[in-house]
Design an enzyme around this catalytic site. Structure first.
Site, PDB file in Angstrom:
ATOM      1  N   HIS A 153      19.652  61.147  89.899  1.00 56.53           N
ATOM      2  CA  HIS A 153      19.922  61.730  88.551  1.00 56.53           C
ATOM      3  C   HIS A 153      19.824  63.713  88.949  1.00 56.53           C
ATOM      4  O   HIS A 153      19.620  63.377  89.333  1.00 56.53           O
ATOM      5  CB  HIS A 153      19.363  61.266  87.650  1.00 56.53           C
ATOM      6  CG  HIS A 153      19.275  59.995  87.023  1.00 56.53           C
ATOM      7  ND1 HIS A 153      18.580  59.039  87.955  1.00 56.53           N
ATOM      8  CD2 HIS A 153      20.324  59.384  86.468  1.00 56.53           C
ATOM      9  CE1 HIS A 153      18.864  57.770  87.603  1.00 56.53           C
ATOM     10  NE2 HIS A 153      20.020  58.195  86.563  1.00 56.53           N
ATOM     11  N   LYS A 166      17.276  65.710  83.901  1.00 50.40           N
ATOM     12  CA  LYS A 166      17.068  64.970  83.781  1.00 50.40           C
ATOM     13  C   LYS A 166      15.617  64.722  83.665  1.00 50.40           C
ATOM     14  O   LYS A 166      15.165  65.014  84.431  1.00 50.40           O
ATOM     15  CB  LYS A 166      17.291  63.413  84.564  1.00 50.40           C
ATOM     16  CG  LYS A 166      16.848  61.634  83.673  1.00 50.40           C
ATOM     17  CD  LYS A 166      17.566  61.079  84.475  1.00 50.40           C
ATOM     18  CE  LYS A 166      16.873  59.558  84.142  1.00 50.40           C
ATOM     19  NZ  LYS A 166      16.717  59.379  82.544  1.00 50.40           N
ATOM     20  N   GLY A 201      14.633  55.234  83.768  1.00 45.91           N
ATOM     21  CA  GLY A 201      14.424  53.067  83.060  1.00 45.91           C
ATOM     22  C   GLY A 201      15.337  52.100  83.902  1.00 45.91           C
ATOM     23  O   GLY A 201      14.545  50.942  83.695  1.00 45.91           O
ATOM     24  N   THR A 202      15.912  52.647  84.305  1.00 42.72           N
ATOM     25  CA  THR A 202      17.474  51.595  85.235  1.00 42.72           C
ATOM     26  C   THR A 202      15.669  50.858  86.631  1.00 42.72           C
ATOM     27  O   THR A 202      16.074  50.000  86.547  1.00 42.72           O
ATOM     28  CB  THR A 202      18.356  52.238  85.664  1.00 42.72           C
ATOM     29  OG1 THR A 202      19.594  52.518  84.733  1.00 42.72           O
ATOM     30  CG2 THR A 202      19.160  51.066  86.936  1.00 42.72           C
ATOM     31  N   GLY A 233      18.920  53.084  73.946  1.00 43.54           N
ATOM     32  CA  GLY A 233      19.867  53.466  74.822  1.00 43.54           C
ATOM     33  C   GLY A 233      18.827  54.885  75.748  1.00 43.54           C
ATOM     34  O   GLY A 233      19.181  55.285  76.989  1.00 43.54           O
ATOM     35  N   THR A 234      18.047  55.384  75.264  1.00 42.14           N
ATOM     36  CA  THR A 234      16.872  56.342  75.782  1.00 42.14           C
ATOM     37  C   THR A 234      16.387  55.570  77.273  1.00 42.14           C
ATOM     38  O   THR A 234      15.061  54.313  76.665  1.00 42.14           O
ATOM     39  CB  THR A 234      15.578  56.390  74.552  1.00 42.14           C
ATOM     40  OG1 THR A 234      16.237  57.248  73.290  1.00 42.14           O
ATOM     41  CG2 THR A 234      14.794  57.713  75.178  1.00 42.14           C
ATOM     42  N   SER A 235      15.493  56.047  78.227  1.00 37.56           N
ATOM     43  CA  SER A 235      14.952  56.152  78.936  1.00 37.56           C
ATOM     44  C   SER A 235      13.718  55.777  79.116  1.00 37.56           C
ATOM     45  O   SER A 235      13.143  56.254  77.814  1.00 37.56           O
ATOM     46  CB  SER A 235      15.406  57.046  80.098  1.00 37.56           C
ATOM     47  OG  SER A 235      14.832  56.117  81.373  1.00 37.56           O
ATOM     48  N   GLY A 256      20.324  61.838  68.863  1.00 36.50           N
ATOM     49  CA  GLY A 256      20.222  62.243  69.985  1.00 36.50           C
ATOM     50  C   GLY A 256      21.736  62.212  70.484  1.00 36.50           C
ATOM     51  O   GLY A 256      22.677  61.918  71.163  1.00 36.50           O
ATOM     52  N   THR A 271      23.858  64.978  69.203  1.00 37.81           N
ATOM     53  CA  THR A 271      24.041  65.426  70.806  1.00 37.81           C
ATOM     54  C   THR A 271      24.510  65.917  72.083  1.00 37.81           C
ATOM     55  O   THR A 271      24.686  66.829  72.574  1.00 37.81           O
ATOM     56  CB  THR A 271      23.751  67.183  69.960  1.00 37.81           C
ATOM     57  OG1 THR A 271      22.751  67.079  70.116  1.00 37.81           O
ATOM     58  CG2 THR A 271      24.155  66.917  68.495  1.00 37.81           C
ATOM     59  N   GLY A 272      23.380  64.996  72.941  1.00 33.73           N
ATOM     60  CA  GLY A 272      23.590  65.296  73.912  1.00 33.73           C
ATOM     61  C   GLY A 272      24.350  64.552  74.964  1.00 33.73           C
ATOM     62  O   GLY A 272      25.691  63.630  74.123  1.00 33.73           O
TER      63      GLY A 272
END
Length: 272
Positions: free
Chosen positions: A131, A135, A141-142, A75-77, A9, A11-12
């Protein structure tokens, strides 16, 4: 010794920020940049895999890394406590390490910790998170992590009061906490935790205004932690002693957090 990092990921938006941090960090180098559609065999040869892909791909990234005996920084949600529990036996069997970071910013970590610390004192608690429209998952996730921390802090007093949750407009319940998600242009990431009691309310707000500046210090800390991790670790607060005592937390021997004096986020608590 240089740690070779494969970023899935990469490139995101988040992946690009992580790539910039890795390239500038002593002792780390980018060995591969993958999209969410790349062949995961391309992570071979890395010492650490950073997953900044999508919720639909994230589990496959973890499995591929585990099969190769590579530690992972996620780090992905979309990783709830229940979903993480399903991965834990795989990690332990492979004797690797995974670090899940719902949010890389210090302000967010503090906001969630403050909400958990206050949770036993207020019967009604709800979360509103916003967000950008791009998204793909909700709730964030937070927000999920904050709700789970609130529930853990309320073990002795029970779940929050949340009437009429059978109505769709009341939000999605996570660990008894209603979460309301906004997806709209003109916002980066913002979360409000509203705690209410008799005659008063407390609102804890975290607002990310510049992601690259807000996330970089946390990314640096998480990279070092994930490289040496064993087993499953959740949350940036696992490596920080932020001075807020709450049920379920543990002390850390980590050094005080240094954001480099860069104001990439705004955190505030307001009462009304």
């Amino acid at each position: 010794m240089t740690t070779r990092v494969a970023i899935v990921g990469g490139t995101g938006k988040l992946g690009g920020i992580i790539r910039t941090v890795v390239e500038a960090e002593d002792g780390f180098e980018v060995s591969a940049v993958l999209t969410s559609r790349s062949e995961l065999s391309d992570i071979a040869g890395a010492d650490l895999v950073v997953d900044a892909s999508t919720p639909a791909v994230s589990l496959d990234v973890i499995r591929a890394a585990i099969d190769l005996g590579i530690n992972v920084l996620v780090g992905t949600s979309g990783w709830s406590a229940e979903r993480i529990a399903q991965v834990r036996p795989l990690v332990e069997a492979a004797e690797t390490g995974i670090v899940f970071i719902p949010n890389f910013s210090l302000g967010s970590v503090l906001g969630s910790a403050l909400a958990a610390a206050a949770a036993p004192f207020f019967p009604s608690i709800e979360i509103i998170e916003a967000h950008r429209e791009s998204k793909v998952d909700s709730p964030s996730g937070t927000a999920v992590r904050t709700a789970e921390m609130i529930a853990a802090a309320r073990t002795s007093v029970g779940p929050v009061e949340s009437p009429h949750v059978d109505q769709r407009a009341r939000g999605q319940q996570v660990a008894s906490v209603p979460i309301h998600s906004l997806r709209r242009p003109g916002v980066v990431a913002k979360q409000e935790t509203v705690l209410s009691g008799s005659g008063e309310s407390l609102t804890i707000v975290h607002d990310t205004v510049e992601p690259a500046l807000a996330y970089a210090p946390g990314i640096r800390l998480a990279l070092a932690a994930a490289r040496d991790a064993s087993g499953v670790t959740v949350g940036l607060d696992s490596f920080l002693d932020i001075g807020i005592r709450r049920p379920g937390s543990r002390k850390s021997d980590a050094k005080p957090f240094d954001d480099g004096g860069v104001p990439g986020q705004v955190a505030q608590a307001t009462s009304a």
